[in-house]
Design a protein around this motif. Structure first.
Motif, PDB file in Angstrom:
ATOM      1  N   ARG A 158      56.961  18.186  20.640  1.00  0.00           N
ATOM      2  CA  ARG A 158      58.208  18.885  20.308  1.00  0.00           C
ATOM      3  C   ARG A 158      58.155  20.336  20.764  1.00  0.00           C
ATOM      4  NH1 ARG A 158      60.523  19.241  14.755  1.00  0.00           N
ATOM      5  NH2 ARG A 158      62.231  20.041  16.016  1.00  0.00           N
ATOM      6  N   ILE A 159      57.005  20.975  20.580  1.00  0.00           N
ATOM      7  CA  ILE A 159      56.846  22.362  21.029  1.00  0.00           C
ATOM      8  C   ILE A 159      57.015  22.434  22.543  1.00  0.00           C
ATOM      9  CG2 ILE A 159      55.222  24.282  21.241  1.00  0.00           C
ATOM     10  CD1 ILE A 159      53.975  23.322  18.595  1.00  0.00           C
ATOM     11  N   LYS A 160      56.411  21.495  23.240  1.00  0.00           N
ATOM     12  CA  LYS A 160      56.511  21.467  24.703  1.00  0.00           C
ATOM     13  C   LYS A 160      57.959  21.299  25.147  1.00  0.00           C
ATOM     14  CE  LYS A 160      54.584  19.127  28.760  1.00  0.00           C
ATOM     15  NZ  LYS A 160      53.658  18.065  29.228  1.00  0.00           N
ATOM     16  N   ASP A 161      58.674  20.380  24.509  1.00  0.00           N
ATOM     17  CA  ASP A 161      60.079  20.144  24.853  1.00  0.00           C
ATOM     18  C   ASP A 161      60.925  21.380  24.584  1.00  0.00           C
ATOM     19  OD1 ASP A 161      59.389  17.589  25.569  1.00  0.00           O
ATOM     20  OD2 ASP A 161      60.032  16.683  23.680  1.00  0.00           O
ATOM     21  N   ASN A 162      60.706  22.007  23.434  1.00  0.00           N
ATOM     22  CA  ASN A 162      61.468  23.213  23.107  1.00  0.00           C
ATOM     23  C   ASN A 162      61.128  24.347  24.065  1.00  0.00           C
ATOM     24  OD1 ASN A 162      63.060  22.443  20.862  1.00  0.00           O
ATOM     25  ND2 ASN A 162      61.266  22.510  19.532  1.00  0.00           N
ATOM     26  N   GLY A 163      59.843  24.413  24.457  1.00  0.00           N
ATOM     27  CA  GLY A 163      59.436  25.449  25.397  1.00  0.00           C
ATOM     28  C   GLY A 163      60.181  25.336  26.706  1.00  0.00           C
ATOM     29  N   GLN A 164      60.367  24.103  27.183  1.00  0.00           N
ATOM     30  CA  GLN A 164      61.129  23.865  28.410  1.00  0.00           C
ATOM     31  C   GLN A 164      62.555  24.379  28.279  1.00  0.00           C
ATOM     32  OE1 GLN A 164      60.218  22.109  31.320  1.00  0.00           O
ATOM     33  NE2 GLN A 164      62.265  22.360  32.193  1.00  0.00           N
ATOM     34  N   ASN A 165      63.194  24.073  27.165  1.00  0.00           N
ATOM     35  CA  ASN A 165      64.572  24.512  26.947  1.00  0.00           C
ATOM     36  C   ASN A 165      64.673  26.026  26.829  1.00  0.00           C
ATOM     37  OD1 ASN A 165      65.543  21.883  26.931  1.00  0.00           O
ATOM     38  ND2 ASN A 165      65.268  21.648  24.728  1.00  0.00           N
ATOM     39  N   ILE A 166      63.720  26.624  26.116  1.00  0.00           N
ATOM     40  CA  ILE A 166      63.731  28.074  25.933  1.00  0.00           C
ATOM     41  C   ILE A 166      63.600  28.792  27.269  1.00  0.00           C
ATOM     42  CG2 ILE A 166      62.424  30.015  24.976  1.00  0.00           C
ATOM     43  CD1 ILE A 166      61.759  28.108  22.604  1.00  0.00           C
ATOM     44  N   VAL A 167      62.690  28.328  28.115  1.00  0.00           N
ATOM     45  CA  VAL A 167      62.502  28.940  29.433  1.00  0.00           C
ATOM     46  C   VAL A 167      63.769  28.817  30.264  1.00  0.00           C
ATOM     47  CG1 VAL A 167      61.249  28.769  31.621  1.00  0.00           C
ATOM     48  CG2 VAL A 167      59.998  28.658  29.465  1.00  0.00           C
ATOM     49  N   GLU A 168      64.422  27.669  30.226  1.00  0.00           N
ATOM     50  CA  GLU A 168      65.652  27.480  30.990  1.00  0.00           C
ATOM     51  C   GLU A 168      66.743  28.436  30.523  1.00  0.00           C
ATOM     52  OE1 GLU A 168      66.671  23.371  30.783  1.00  0.00           O
ATOM     53  OE2 GLU A 168      64.984  22.718  32.025  1.00  0.00           O
ATOM     54  N   ILE A 169      66.874  28.608  29.215  1.00  0.00           N
ATOM     55  CA  ILE A 169      67.866  29.547  28.676  1.00  0.00           C
ATOM     56  C   ILE A 169      67.551  30.974  29.117  1.00  0.00           C
ATOM     57  CG2 ILE A 169      68.681  30.642  26.544  1.00  0.00           C
ATOM     58  CD1 ILE A 169      68.486  27.936  25.197  1.00  0.00           C
ATOM     59  N   MET A 170      66.281  31.342  29.055  1.00  0.00           N
ATOM     60  CA  MET A 170      65.886  32.696  29.420  1.00  0.00           C
ATOM     61  C   MET A 170      66.145  32.957  30.899  1.00  0.00           C
ATOM     62  SD  MET A 170      62.513  34.378  27.765  1.00  0.00           S
ATOM     63  CE  MET A 170      63.076  33.924  26.131  1.00  0.00           C
ATOM     64  N   LEU A 171      65.833  31.985  31.724  1.00  0.00           N
ATOM     65  CA  LEU A 171      66.091  32.117  33.157  1.00  0.00           C
ATOM     66  C   LEU A 171      67.576  32.307  33.420  1.00  0.00           C
ATOM     67  CD1 LEU A 171      63.712  29.319  34.474  1.00  0.00           C
ATOM     68  CD2 LEU A 171      63.544  31.741  35.045  1.00  0.00           C
ATOM     69  N   SER A 172      68.402  31.523  32.739  1.00  0.00           N
ATOM     70  CA  SER A 172      69.850  31.606  32.919  1.00  0.00           C
ATOM     71  C   SER A 172      70.385  32.975  32.523  1.00  0.00           C
ATOM     72  CB  SER A 172      70.531  30.506  32.093  1.00  0.00           C
ATOM     73  OG  SER A 172      71.933  30.620  32.176  1.00  0.00           O
ATOM     74  N   SER A 173      69.909  33.511  31.390  1.00  0.00           N
ATOM     75  CA  SER A 173      70.427  34.788  30.911  1.00  0.00           C
ATOM     76  C   SER A 173      69.967  35.952  31.782  1.00  0.00           C
ATOM     77  CB  SER A 173      69.986  35.023  29.459  1.00  0.00           C
ATOM     78  OG  SER A 173      68.580  35.162  29.374  1.00  0.00           O
ATOM     79  N   LEU A 174      68.775  35.859  32.368  1.00  0.00           N
ATOM     80  CA  LEU A 174      68.243  36.970  33.158  1.00  0.00           C
ATOM     81  C   LEU A 174      68.874  37.070  34.541  1.00  0.00           C
ATOM     82  CD1 LEU A 174      64.441  36.838  32.255  1.00  0.00           C
ATOM     83  CD2 LEU A 174      66.033  38.705  31.780  1.00  0.00           C
ATOM     84  N   ARG A 175      69.512  36.011  34.988  1.00  0.00           N
ATOM     85  CA  ARG A 175      70.111  36.053  36.321  1.00  0.00           C
ATOM     86  C   ARG A 175      71.259  37.050  36.399  1.00  0.00           C
ATOM     87  NH1 ARG A 175      69.486  30.093  35.948  1.00  0.00           N
ATOM     88  NH2 ARG A 175      67.547  29.601  37.039  1.00  0.00           N
ATOM     89  N   ASN A 176      71.887  37.346  35.268  1.00  0.00           N
ATOM     90  CA  ASN A 176      73.001  38.294  35.253  1.00  0.00           C
ATOM     91  C   ASN A 176      72.710  39.459  34.315  1.00  0.00           C
ATOM     92  OD1 ASN A 176      74.833  36.643  36.936  1.00  0.00           O
ATOM     93  ND2 ASN A 176      74.759  35.239  35.197  1.00  0.00           N
ATOM     94  N   ASP A 177      71.471  39.920  34.341  1.00  0.00           N
ATOM     95  CA  ASP A 177      71.040  40.947  33.399  1.00  0.00           C
ATOM     96  C   ASP A 177      70.743  42.243  34.134  1.00  0.00           C
ATOM     97  OD1 ASP A 177      69.863  42.393  31.312  1.00  0.00           O
ATOM     98  OD2 ASP A 177      69.004  40.597  30.436  1.00  0.00           O
ATOM     99  N   SER A 178      71.188  43.374  33.556  1.00  0.00           N
ATOM    100  CA  SER A 178      70.895  44.680  34.145  1.00  0.00           C
ATOM    101  C   SER A 178      69.432  45.052  33.959  1.00  0.00           C
ATOM    102  CB  SER A 178      71.779  45.758  33.504  1.00  0.00           C
ATOM    103  OG  SER A 178      73.146  45.505  33.742  1.00  0.00           O
ATOM    104  N   PHE A 179      68.802  44.477  32.931  1.00  0.00           N
ATOM    105  CA  PHE A 179      67.390  44.729  32.666  1.00  0.00           C
ATOM    106  C   PHE A 179      66.526  43.681  33.366  1.00  0.00           C
ATOM    107  CE2 PHE A 179      69.243  47.078  29.191  1.00  0.00           C
ATOM    108  CZ  PHE A 179      68.364  48.130  28.986  1.00  0.00           C
TER     109      PHE A 179
END
Length: 360
Positions: free
Chosen positions: A111-132
Motif C-alpha cells: 500500500r505504501i508503494k502504491d501510494n508513493g507512486q500516486n504521490i510522485v505523479e501528483i508532485m510531478l504534475s504540480s511542479l510543471r507549472n510552478d514558479s518555484f
C-alpha cells in the motif's frame, strides 16, 4: 526543579549549546515531558509493526530519492513507475523493512508503494507549472551536517546553535533575488496555526526558513528573501484526481514586490502574509526560544503543559503522561484564528499578547 549543576552537565556542556528545533518545541509543550525524554531518557520498547513513523520515513526517503534522481521533471509514467519501484526497493533494504515477512506487513508495504507512486505523479504534475523549483531535499544543518548550525543570539548576550533537517527547499529566482520556500511533508492534513507558532509550541518551519535566510555558506547566488512555507500532505485528503496537489498544500506565502508566484494555481490554498507580519512572528519565536533556554538553565522542568479550548492539550500526545498523571496543571492558551493573528501583527489590534491566561 533540577540543580543547575546537573543541567549544565547534560544540556550546557558546550560553550555554545546546540538544540534541535523539535526539542525546543517539546520544552514549550511541557517542560516535564522534555525532562523525561531528554534528561532521564527512558528506552522505548520496540514493537514489531509498521507505525506512522515508519510510514513517514519510507515516503520521505522515496521523495528524496526521486527528487535527486530526476528533479521531478519526468513526464513518462512508465519511467516514473520504474524509478519509484527501484527507489522503494533500495529503501526496503536500507531500512531492513524486508524482515517484516508476515502477510499483513507485506500488505502494508505494498500500500505504501502504491501510494508513493500516486504521490510522485501528483508532485510531478504540480511542479510543471510552478514558479518555484526544488533545490534541496532532506537538507540538514547542524554539527557535522551538510550545513553548519544556525546560530542565534539570545537576550543577555548568550548564543545557541540550532540544528534540523528540511524536507524540501524550493527556490524562485527573479533576477538577482532568490525567494526561498520551505516544504514539510506530513502524512495527514495539517495547517500552520499561527497562535501555536507564537505561543512557542510549533515554530519549526519558520526557523527552517530563517536558517537559510541567514545562511553563511553562500549556497544561493544573489539576495535571499522569504518566499513561503507550507505543509504538503502525503496521504490524507489526496484523492489523486484534479486539484489534489493544490489541496495538499497548506501554509503561507510572504508578500514581496515580485508577485510572480502569487498566482500559481498550486498556491490558491495558501495565504499571503506581509513582510512585517513575518518579521513579527519570528521576533516572537526568538523571544520564546530565549525564555525556554533560560528556563532550562535554572532547572525549571515542572509539569506545565499547554491547554487550548476543546481539551486540546499537550498531555494528549505525551508518551509520559502516566508518569506524572497530570489532570489539573495546565498553561491555558487562548485560541485565535490566523486571520485575526495577522491583523493584530499588522497593528490593527493590540490584543495579541493577551491570549495566555496563565497556570491553574
Amino acid at each position: 526543579q533540577i540543580k543547575r549543576e546537573i543541567v549544565k552537565e547534560i544540556i550546557f556542556k558546550r560553550d555554545i549549546p546546540v538544540f534541535s528545533i523539535s526539542k525546543l518545541e517539546s520544552y514549550g509543550s511541557c517542560p516535564y515531558s522534555y525532562y523525561v525524554k531528554n534528561i532521564l531518557r527512558p528506552k522505548d520498547i520496540k514493537e514489531y509493526s509498521l507505525g506512522n513513523i515508519d510510514l513517514g520515513n519510507i515516503l520521505h526517503h522515496l521523495l528524496e530519492k526521486i527528487g535527486k534522481a530526476c528533479d521531478f521533471e519526468l513526464d513518462d509514467n512508465k519511467k516514473i513507475q520504474s524509478l519509484v519501484a527501484d527507489a522503494f526497493e533500495e529503501i526496503m533494504i536500507e531500512g531492513q523493512y524486508q524482515s517484516y515477512d508476515t502477510g499483513y506487513f507485506l500488505y502494508q508495504l505494498q500500500r505504501i508503494k502504491d501510494n508513493g507512486q500516486n504521490i510522485v505523479e501528483i508532485m510531478l504534475s504540480s511542479l510543471r507549472n510552478d514558479s518555484f523549483n526544488p533545490k534541496f531535499y532532506e537538507l540538514d544543518f547542524g554539527i557535522n551536517k551538510s550545513l553548519p548550525p544556525f546560530q542565534i543570539n539570545l537576550s543577555g548576550g548568550k548564543k545557541i546553535e540550532l540544528e534540523g533537517k528540511i524536507d524540501r527547499l524550493d527556490v524562485c529566482s527573479v533576477g538577482n533575488k532568490n525567494y526561498l520556500k520551505i516544504i514539510d511533508y506530513k502524512l495527514s492534513a495539517k495547517e500552520i496555526e499561527l497562535k501555536r507558532v507564537i505561543d512557542g509550541i510549533s515554530f519549526q518551519l519558520f526557523i527552517y526558513l530563517e536558517s537559510q535566510l541567514n545562511n553563511k555558506e553562500n549556497i544561493y547566488s544573489g539576495e535571499v528573501l522569504p518566499g513561503g512555507l507550507h505543509y504538503s500532505t502525503l496521504l490524507d485528503e489526496i484523492n489523486f484526481e484534479g486539484d489534489a496537489g493544490k489541496k495538499a498544500n497548506k501554509g503561507f506565502l510572504v508578500e514581496n514586490k515580485d508577485m510572480t508566484f502569487y498566482y500559481d494555481k498550486n498556491y490558491s490554498n495558501l495565504k499571503v502574509i506581509s513582510q512585517n507580519a513575518y518579521q513579527q512572528i519570528c521576533k516572537r519565536i526568538y523571544s520564546k526560544i530565549s525564555e525556554y533556554v533560560k528556563g532550562m538553565e535554572i532547572g525549571d522542568f515542572k509539569v506545565n503543559p499547554y491547554y487550548y479550548e476543546n481539551n486540546n492539550n499537550a498531555c494528549q500526545y505525551c508518551d509520559y503522561y502516566r508518569l506524572c498523571g497530570n489532570k489539573t496543571k495546565f498553561r491555558y492558551c487562548k485560541k485565535i484564528n490566523n486571520k485575526t493573528i495577522v491583523e493584530r501583527l499588522e497593528g490593527k489590534d493590540d490584543q495579541l499578547d493577551q491570549g495566555t491566561a496563565g497556570n491553574n
